[in-house]
Design a protein around this motif. Structure first.
Motif, PDB file in Angstrom:
ATOM      1  N   VAL A 149       5.887  98.395   9.218  1.00 51.57           N
ATOM      2  CA  VAL A 149       5.620  98.856  10.583  1.00 51.57           C
ATOM      3  C   VAL A 149       4.662 100.043  10.561  1.00 51.57           C
ATOM      4  CG1 VAL A 149       6.646  99.770  12.700  1.00 51.57           C
ATOM      5  CG2 VAL A 149       7.872  98.045  11.374  1.00 51.57           C
ATOM      6  N   GLY A 150       4.878 100.961   9.619  1.00 48.23           N
ATOM      7  CA  GLY A 150       3.995 102.117   9.502  1.00 48.23           C
ATOM      8  C   GLY A 150       2.564 101.707   9.203  1.00 48.23           C
ATOM      9  N   HIS A 151       2.404 100.684   8.385  1.00 48.18           N
ATOM     10  CA  HIS A 151       1.071 100.155   8.080  1.00 48.18           C
ATOM     11  C   HIS A 151       0.382  99.683   9.357  1.00 48.18           C
ATOM     12  CE1 HIS A 151      -1.676  96.809   7.106  1.00 48.18           C
ATOM     13  NE2 HIS A 151      -2.004  97.538   6.055  1.00 48.18           N
ATOM     14  N   ASP A 152       1.104  98.923  10.179  1.00 48.87           N
ATOM     15  CA  ASP A 152       0.525  98.416  11.427  1.00 48.87           C
ATOM     16  C   ASP A 152       0.208  99.552  12.391  1.00 48.87           C
ATOM     17  OD1 ASP A 152       0.863  95.952  10.323  1.00 48.87           O
ATOM     18  OD2 ASP A 152       2.592  95.381  11.546  1.00 48.87           O
ATOM     19  N   LEU A 153       1.091 100.540  12.455  1.00 45.87           N
ATOM     20  CA  LEU A 153       0.847 101.693  13.328  1.00 45.87           C
ATOM     21  C   LEU A 153      -0.361 102.492  12.846  1.00 45.87           C
ATOM     22  CD1 LEU A 153       4.540 102.855  13.841  1.00 45.87           C
ATOM     23  CD2 LEU A 153       3.018 101.986  15.627  1.00 45.87           C
ATOM     24  N   GLY A 154      -0.493 102.619  11.532  1.00 43.62           N
ATOM     25  CA  GLY A 154      -1.624 103.349  10.975  1.00 43.62           C
ATOM     26  C   GLY A 154      -2.957 102.711  11.307  1.00 43.62           C
ATOM     27  N   HIS A 155      -2.941 101.399  11.505  1.00 43.76           N
ATOM     28  CA  HIS A 155      -4.157 100.678  11.883  1.00 43.76           C
ATOM     29  C   HIS A 155      -4.288 100.528  13.396  1.00 43.76           C
ATOM     30  CE1 HIS A 155      -5.768  99.656   8.001  1.00 43.76           C
ATOM     31  NE2 HIS A 155      -4.625  99.164   7.587  1.00 43.76           N
ATOM     32  N   ASN A 156      -3.403 101.188  14.150  1.00 43.89           N
ATOM     33  CA  ASN A 156      -3.418 101.092  15.620  1.00 43.89           C
ATOM     34  C   ASN A 156      -3.330  99.644  16.090  1.00 43.89           C
ATOM     35  OD1 ASN A 156      -3.765 103.887  15.760  1.00 43.89           O
ATOM     36  ND2 ASN A 156      -5.984 103.725  15.796  1.00 43.89           N
ATOM     37  N   SER A 157      -2.549  98.846  15.395  1.00 45.00           N
ATOM     38  CA  SER A 157      -2.485  97.425  15.734  1.00 45.00           C
ATOM     39  C   SER A 157      -1.160  97.011  16.368  1.00 45.00           C
ATOM     40  CB  SER A 157      -2.730  96.572  14.482  1.00 45.00           C
ATOM     41  OG  SER A 157      -1.755  96.838  13.495  1.00 45.00           O
ATOM     42  N   VAL A 158      -0.293  97.978  16.660  1.00 43.08           N
ATOM     43  CA  VAL A 158       0.976  97.638  17.310  1.00 43.08           C
ATOM     44  C   VAL A 158       0.790  97.581  18.823  1.00 43.08           C
ATOM     45  CG1 VAL A 158       3.361  98.354  17.727  1.00 43.08           C
ATOM     46  CG2 VAL A 158       2.375  98.565  15.440  1.00 43.08           C
ATOM     47  N   THR A 159       0.314  98.672  19.410  1.00 40.49           N
ATOM     48  CA  THR A 159       0.088  98.701  20.861  1.00 40.49           C
ATOM     49  C   THR A 159      -1.396  98.710  21.212  1.00 40.49           C
ATOM     50  OG1 THR A 159       0.035 101.120  21.054  1.00 40.49           O
ATOM     51  CG2 THR A 159       2.201 100.051  21.114  1.00 40.49           C
ATOM     52  N   HIS A 160      -2.244  98.987  20.228  1.00 41.07           N
ATOM     53  CA  HIS A 160      -3.694  99.156  20.423  1.00 41.07           C
ATOM     54  C   HIS A 160      -4.020 100.395  21.248  1.00 41.07           C
ATOM     55  CE1 HIS A 160      -5.133  94.809  19.373  1.00 41.07           C
ATOM     56  NE2 HIS A 160      -4.442  95.385  18.417  1.00 41.07           N
ATOM     57  N   ASP A 161      -3.032 101.250  21.450  1.00 43.13           N
ATOM     58  CA  ASP A 161      -3.264 102.541  22.092  1.00 43.13           C
ATOM     59  C   ASP A 161      -3.107 103.604  21.012  1.00 43.13           C
ATOM     60  OD1 ASP A 161      -3.411 104.225  24.723  1.00 43.13           O
ATOM     61  OD2 ASP A 161      -1.729 105.070  23.591  1.00 43.13           O
ATOM     62  N   ARG A 162      -4.193 104.315  20.713  1.00 42.02           N
ATOM     63  CA  ARG A 162      -4.196 105.221  19.569  1.00 42.02           C
ATOM     64  C   ARG A 162      -3.125 106.298  19.669  1.00 42.02           C
ATOM     65  NH1 ARG A 162      -6.862 109.910  17.975  1.00 42.02           N
ATOM     66  NH2 ARG A 162      -8.037 110.045  19.910  1.00 42.02           N
ATOM     67  N   ALA A 163      -2.976 106.899  20.854  1.00 40.01           N
ATOM     68  CA  ALA A 163      -2.001 107.976  21.016  1.00 40.01           C
ATOM     69  C   ALA A 163      -0.574 107.459  20.822  1.00 40.01           C
ATOM     70  CB  ALA A 163      -2.152 108.617  22.390  1.00 40.01           C
ATOM     71  N   THR A 164      -0.281 106.298  21.409  1.00 34.01           N
ATOM     72  CA  THR A 164       1.063 105.724  21.292  1.00 34.01           C
ATOM     73  C   THR A 164       1.374 105.348  19.852  1.00 34.01           C
ATOM     74  OG1 THR A 164       0.940 104.852  23.548  1.00 34.01           O
ATOM     75  CG2 THR A 164       2.605 103.897  22.093  1.00 34.01           C
ATOM     76  N   ASP A 165       0.432 104.667  19.199  1.00 32.91           N
ATOM     77  CA  ASP A 165       0.654 104.264  17.810  1.00 32.91           C
ATOM     78  C   ASP A 165       0.778 105.479  16.894  1.00 32.91           C
ATOM     79  OD1 ASP A 165       0.742 101.614  18.385  1.00 32.91           O
ATOM     80  OD2 ASP A 165      -1.268 101.136  17.684  1.00 32.91           O
ATOM     81  N   CYS A 166       0.038 106.531  17.202  1.00 31.23           N
ATOM     82  CA  CYS A 166       0.123 107.752  16.395  1.00 31.23           C
ATOM     83  C   CYS A 166       1.493 108.406  16.548  1.00 31.23           C
ATOM     84  CB  CYS A 166      -0.979 108.721  16.795  1.00 31.23           C
ATOM     85  SG  CYS A 166      -1.035 110.219  15.781  1.00 31.23           S
ATOM     86  N   ASP A 167       1.985 108.481  17.789  1.00 28.00           N
ATOM     87  CA  ASP A 167       3.307 109.070  18.032  1.00 28.00           C
ATOM     88  C   ASP A 167       4.401 108.261  17.341  1.00 28.00           C
ATOM     89  OD1 ASP A 167       2.167 111.063  19.537  1.00 28.00           O
ATOM     90  OD2 ASP A 167       2.575 110.100  21.472  1.00 28.00           O
ATOM     91  N   LEU A 168       4.317 106.944  17.458  1.00 32.21           N
ATOM     92  CA  LEU A 168       5.298 106.087  16.786  1.00 32.21           C
ATOM     93  C   LEU A 168       5.160 106.204  15.267  1.00 32.21           C
ATOM     94  CD1 LEU A 168       5.066 102.879  19.013  1.00 32.21           C
ATOM     95  CD2 LEU A 168       6.959 104.518  18.914  1.00 32.21           C
ATOM     96  N   GLY A 169       3.921 106.382  14.801  1.00 36.10           N
ATOM     97  CA  GLY A 169       3.687 106.544  13.371  1.00 36.10           C
ATOM     98  C   GLY A 169       4.326 107.806  12.822  1.00 36.10           C
ATOM     99  N   LEU A 170       4.354 108.858  13.629  1.00 38.59           N
ATOM    100  CA  LEU A 170       5.010 110.096  13.205  1.00 38.59           C
ATOM    101  C   LEU A 170       6.509 109.879  13.009  1.00 38.59           C
ATOM    102  CD1 LEU A 170       3.209 112.683  15.518  1.00 38.59           C
ATOM    103  CD2 LEU A 170       2.960 112.461  13.040  1.00 38.59           C
ATOM    104  N   ILE A 171       7.089 109.029  13.864  1.00 37.46           N
ATOM    105  CA  ILE A 171       8.525 108.742  13.748  1.00 37.46           C
ATOM    106  C   ILE A 171       8.795 107.840  12.548  1.00 37.46           C
ATOM    107  CG2 ILE A 171      10.500 107.643  14.877  1.00 37.46           C
ATOM    108  CD1 ILE A 171       9.212 108.415  17.570  1.00 37.46           C
TER     109      ILE A 171
END
Length: 200
Positions: A149-171
């Motif tokens: 999941v972190g890999h997908d978030l790091g590529h901004n490919s979960v929501t395609h919204d950079r801020a959202t994926d970054c916040d989720l990536g921090l978690i």
């Protein structure tokens, strides 16, 4: 080329234009190494295949440096691999392969919660060495799933919204696995830009 010296101009080519990314490299969400790896090169395919939203293209225009001038006889002269790659990418986009599927991740949440819950319960509620051993296996599986999941978030490919994926990536990254999502982006994204390059 400016690859090793940030004081030199870091110029990349996207389409028919040249862009000066010397200053922007330090603010690039994917890390400065991804920009540096493309210094002096045609970054058209890497750019369009890692930026699916319109916003990056609008931002890129701010750094316009010059337009390419091509001889009439020169043309594009794209090699077969590049042509095939662009056709395949266009087909993937047409078929919707780049659209985020949030339900895929929603369906996984019960699995993640069960694994983590079992680990915490096993460690806190039992003194058995065997239970702790199974908890260790469960924790390894949980971390492995979080890495995906972190890999997908790091590529901004979960929501395609950079801020959202970054916040989720921090978690998912920083909090649950101890892996900095910022460090991961800086060190990993360049691998997808110049996959087999010994230089990078």
């Amino acid at each position: 080329r400016g690859l090793a010296d940030p004081d030199k101009k870091l110029l990349i080519i996207v389409g028919d234009s040249v862009y000066d990314c010397t200053k922007w490299q330090w603010n690039h969400p994917g890390g400065h190494l991804t920009v540096r790896a493309l210094c002096g090169k045609d970054a058209t395919d890497p750019f369009y295949n890692t930026h699916v939203a319109e916003r990056p293209l609008k931002m890129l225009k701010q750094y316009h440096f010059a337009d390419l001038v091509k001889d009439d006889e020169e043309g594009d002269h794209l090699d077969e691999a590049t042509v095939a790659f662009r056709e395949l990418t266009a087909q993937f986009k047409k078929d919707g392969w780049y659209k985020p599927d949030m339900w895929y991740y929603y369906r996984k949440i019960p699995l993640y919660a069960s694994l983590l819950g079992a680990v915490v319960y096993g460690v806190l509620c039992s003194d058995s060495l065997l239970v702790h051993a199974f908890a260790g296996v469960g924790l390894a599986l949980f971390w492995q799933q979080m890495a995906f999941v972190g890999h997908d978030l790091g590529h901004n490919s979960v929501t395609h919204d950079r801020a959202t994926d970054c916040d989720l990536g921090l978690i998912v990254g920083n909090l649950l696995t101890g892996i900095s999502i910022g460090w991961w982006k800086r060190s990993h994204n360049v691998h997808h830009i110049v996959t087999n390059s010994c230089e990078n």
